[in-house]
Design a protein around this motif. Structure first.
Motif, mmCIF file in Angstrom:
data_model
loop_
_atom_site.group_PDB
_atom_site.id
_atom_site.type_symbol
_atom_site.label_atom_id
_atom_site.label_comp_id
_atom_site.label_asym_id
_atom_site.label_seq_id
_atom_site.Cartn_x
_atom_site.Cartn_y
_atom_site.Cartn_z
ATOM 1 N N ALA A 7 29.619 28.719 32.312
ATOM 2 C CA ALA A 7 28.675 29.828 32.194
ATOM 3 C C ALA A 7 29.271 31.049 32.888
ATOM 4 C CB ALA A 7 27.332 29.456 32.817
ATOM 5 N N PRO A 8 29.735 32.053 32.148
ATOM 6 C CA PRO A 8 30.459 33.165 32.774
ATOM 7 C C PRO A 8 29.647 33.961 33.784
ATOM 8 C CG PRO A 8 30.027 33.599 30.445
ATOM 9 C CD PRO A 8 29.700 32.165 30.683
ATOM 10 N N LEU A 9 28.330 34.024 33.617
ATOM 11 C CA LEU A 9 27.519 34.779 34.575
ATOM 12 C C LEU A 9 27.323 34.035 35.891
ATOM 13 C CD1 LEU A 9 24.761 36.454 32.347
ATOM 14 C CD2 LEU A 9 26.795 37.492 33.379
ATOM 15 N N HIS A 10 27.702 32.761 35.909
ATOM 16 C CA HIS A 10 27.543 31.964 37.128
ATOM 17 C C HIS A 10 28.878 31.463 37.669
ATOM 18 C CE1 HIS A 10 23.205 32.011 36.567
ATOM 19 N NE2 HIS A 10 23.389 31.634 35.322
ATOM 20 N N ASP A 11 29.960 31.864 37.034
ATOM 21 C CA ASP A 11 31.284 31.437 37.451
ATOM 22 C C ASP A 11 31.995 32.640 38.076
ATOM 23 O OD1 ASP A 11 34.082 30.700 37.503
ATOM 24 O OD2 ASP A 11 33.584 29.082 36.102
ATOM 25 N N LEU A 12 32.325 32.537 39.356
ATOM 26 C CA LEU A 12 32.923 33.654 40.080
ATOM 27 C C LEU A 12 34.282 34.071 39.517
ATOM 28 C CD1 LEU A 12 32.040 32.657 43.757
ATOM 29 C CD2 LEU A 12 30.847 34.264 42.253
ATOM 30 N N ARG A 13 34.919 33.217 38.736
ATOM 31 C CA ARG A 13 36.230 33.536 38.189
ATOM 32 C C ARG A 13 36.151 34.569 37.073
ATOM 33 N NH1 ARG A 13 38.287 27.874 36.155
ATOM 34 N NH2 ARG A 13 36.155 27.934 35.328
ATOM 35 N N TRP A 14 35.000 34.647 36.397
ATOM 36 C CA TRP A 14 34.912 35.454 35.178
ATOM 37 C C TRP A 14 35.151 36.947 35.437
ATOM 38 C CZ3 TRP A 14 35.604 34.879 30.301
ATOM 39 C CH2 TRP A 14 35.168 35.868 29.407
ATOM 40 N N ALA A 15 34.437 37.514 36.380
ATOM 41 C CA ALA A 15 34.557 38.950 36.630
ATOM 42 C C ALA A 15 35.994 39.326 36.997
ATOM 43 C CB ALA A 15 33.594 39.376 37.740
ATOM 44 N N GLU A 16 36.634 38.515 37.806
ATOM 45 C CA GLU A 16 38.016 38.779 38.206
ATOM 46 C C GLU A 16 38.956 38.682 37.000
ATOM 47 O OE1 GLU A 16 41.044 39.559 41.148
ATOM 48 O OE2 GLU A 16 38.840 39.729 41.154
ATOM 49 N N PHE A 17 38.735 37.684 36.170
ATOM 50 C CA PHE A 17 39.565 37.484 34.988
ATOM 51 C C PHE A 17 39.458 38.675 34.037
ATOM 52 C CE2 PHE A 17 39.700 35.502 30.611
ATOM 53 C CZ PHE A 17 41.075 35.286 30.584
ATOM 54 N N VAL A 18 38.230 39.122 33.774
ATOM 55 C CA VAL A 18 38.005 40.246 32.863
ATOM 56 C C VAL A 18 38.555 41.541 33.449
ATOM 57 C CG1 VAL A 18 36.191 41.686 31.822
ATOM 58 C CG2 VAL A 18 36.028 39.184 31.721
ATOM 59 N N ALA A 19 38.420 41.721 34.753
ATOM 60 C CA ALA A 19 38.885 42.952 35.401
ATOM 61 C C ALA A 19 40.389 43.160 35.238
ATOM 62 C CB ALA A 19 38.519 42.931 36.885
ATOM 63 N N HIS A 20 41.149 42.070 35.129
ATOM 64 C CA HIS A 20 42.605 42.196 35.114
ATOM 65 C C HIS A 20 43.250 41.841 33.779
ATOM 66 C CE1 HIS A 20 41.760 41.837 39.497
ATOM 67 N NE2 HIS A 20 42.693 42.763 39.548
ATOM 68 N N HIS A 21 42.479 41.320 32.832
ATOM 69 C CA HIS A 21 43.085 40.938 31.550
ATOM 70 C C HIS A 21 43.311 42.180 30.698
ATOM 71 C CE1 HIS A 21 43.993 38.878 27.828
ATOM 72 N NE2 HIS A 21 44.005 37.729 28.487
ATOM 73 N N PRO A 22 44.510 42.397 30.171
ATOM 74 C CA PRO A 22 44.813 43.627 29.424
ATOM 75 C C PRO A 22 44.043 43.771 28.116
ATOM 76 C CG PRO A 22 46.631 42.052 29.267
ATOM 77 C CD PRO A 22 45.694 41.523 30.305
ATOM 78 N N LYS A 23 43.539 42.673 27.560
ATOM 79 C CA LYS A 23 42.813 42.739 26.297
ATOM 80 C C LYS A 23 41.295 42.785 26.479
ATOM 81 C CE LYS A 23 46.342 40.242 23.629
ATOM 82 N NZ LYS A 23 46.596 39.046 22.788
ATOM 83 N N ALA A 24 40.828 42.703 27.714
ATOM 84 C CA ALA A 24 39.386 42.702 27.961
ATOM 85 C C ALA A 24 38.795 44.082 27.704
ATOM 86 C CB ALA A 24 39.097 42.252 29.389
ATOM 87 N N SER A 25 37.559 44.111 27.235
ATOM 88 C CA SER A 25 36.857 45.358 26.941
ATOM 89 C C SER A 25 35.484 45.351 27.605
ATOM 90 C CB SER A 25 36.698 45.527 25.429
ATOM 91 O OG SER A 25 35.732 44.607 24.930
#
Length: 345
Positions: A7-25
């Motif tokens: 569940a991305p809203l409850h997984d602390l890894r998600w925000a960090e992953f999206v913040a640094h992934h070059p393809k994230a929007s």
């Protein structure tokens, strides 16, 4: 290859992953997912080959849409123009797609939908469902070069007209600006005989995105002429919503606001302005975006299983509902449109 759901809203890894992934929007962000959850009750779920104890290396993110009108389905992501698979390798992408198909079958969902912005390798069992155009403007040239690349009559002349008219420019995210924007959106949707998303959706976007959302309004003599809402993530700005008063189109309010957005983008170091998707048949909108010298690229949505596809790309109950809603009087149209939108995600 093992695949894990989370569940991305409850997984602390998600925000960090999206913040640094070059393809994230903006559409991958927790802010977008949270606004969907708050407004429509859509529950986000993501799939990855990374173990729960490891940092995320890849992911496909979806929302579960449950509708008695259009069926239950897994969409990546509702109301997003696009949502790139955050995956680097073809074998990982194939494994993640296979896992989502098993997830769909186990829960008896109607289909899985992917909305990649780039040309992605087609996974087994997926076929094209809908085709659009996507326009993106490179903001790296200097302002003078950008201005002179725009269509002289449709864009440059309109910007100068707006400046001569001394349109009042406001930017922020307060309730007053939001209501002005909502009024202009309502005028535009009525003109195109289309339903309007509920006011709660726009309030939730403002609340969830915070400083990364901005409402811009152009007015004359206290009368709103045009309004837009933009969302920002990393070095990209997305023009997501826009509306205008058709009686005041000659004043160039929309061109004026997009030029202000470009100027603001240059100040904060943005590298791209995403002008969003356009239906293939929306010739006027496509030409308008072309006139900004934006790069036009094909945008295809993919669905699995293949038997769920319809030639129109939209279920007939939705098409009929849209036509009925468009003919209702103002307040009733907005109310019914708000109820309808959760079914057409």
């Amino acid at each position: 290859m093992d695949v894990y759901s989370f569940a991305p809203l409850h997984d602390l890894r998600w925000a960090e992953f999206v913040a640094h992934h070059p393809k994230a929007s903006v559409f991958h962000t927790s802010a977008w997912l949270r606004a969907l959850q708050r407004t429509y009750g859509f529950e986000p779920v993501a799939f990855t080959t990374s173990r729960p104890t490891d940092e995320l290396e890849n992911a496909l993110v979806f929302c579960s849409v449950r509708s008695w009108l259009t069926g239950r389905r897994l969409v990546s992501l509702p109301f997003s123009d696009h949502c790139e698979p955050l995956v680097e390798h073809t074998d990982e992408f194939s494994a993640l797609c296979a896992s989502t198909q098993r997830h769909r079958a186990a829960r008896r969902f109607k289909y899985v939908e992917l909305r990649p912005a780039s040309v992605f390798p087609v996974a087994a069992g997926f076929r094209s469902a809908q085709d659009f155009y996507l326009h993106r403007l490179d903001l790296r040239p200097d302002l003078d070069a950008l201005l002179h690349s725009f269509h002289k009559d449709s864009i440059q002349r309109k910007i100068r007209r707006a400046e001569r008219e001394h349109l009042i420019y406001e930017a922020g995210r307060n309730e007053s600006l939001l209501r002005k924007l909502f009024h202009l959106l309502d005028l535009t949707r009525r003109r195109h005989q289309a339903p309007l998303q509920p006011l709660a959706w726009f309030r939730n976007l403002v609340d969830c995105f915070g400083e990364n959302v901005l409402i811009r309004i152009a007015s004359r003599d206290g009368q709103p002429v045009a309004g837009i809402m933009t969302l920002a993530h990393a070095d990209r700005i997305v023009y997501k919503y826009g509306g205008s008063d058709p009686r005041l189109h000659p004043l160039g309010g929309m061109q004026f606001l997009l030029w202000k957005t470009i100027q603001d983008g240059k100040r904060i170091g943005a590298r791209e302005l995403d002008l969003g998707r356009s239906d293939r048949g929306a010739t006027g909108l496509i030409v308008f975006k072309d006139h900004w010298a934006a790069t036009r690229s094909p945008l295809t949505y993919w669905r699995s299983p293949e038997k769920t596809l319809a030639s129109s790309g939209e279920a007939w109950p939705v098409t009929l509902a849209r036509q009925v809603v468009a003919r209702l009087p103002g307040a009733m149209r907005r109310t019914v449109g708000s109820l309808l939108y959760r079914h057409i995600a």
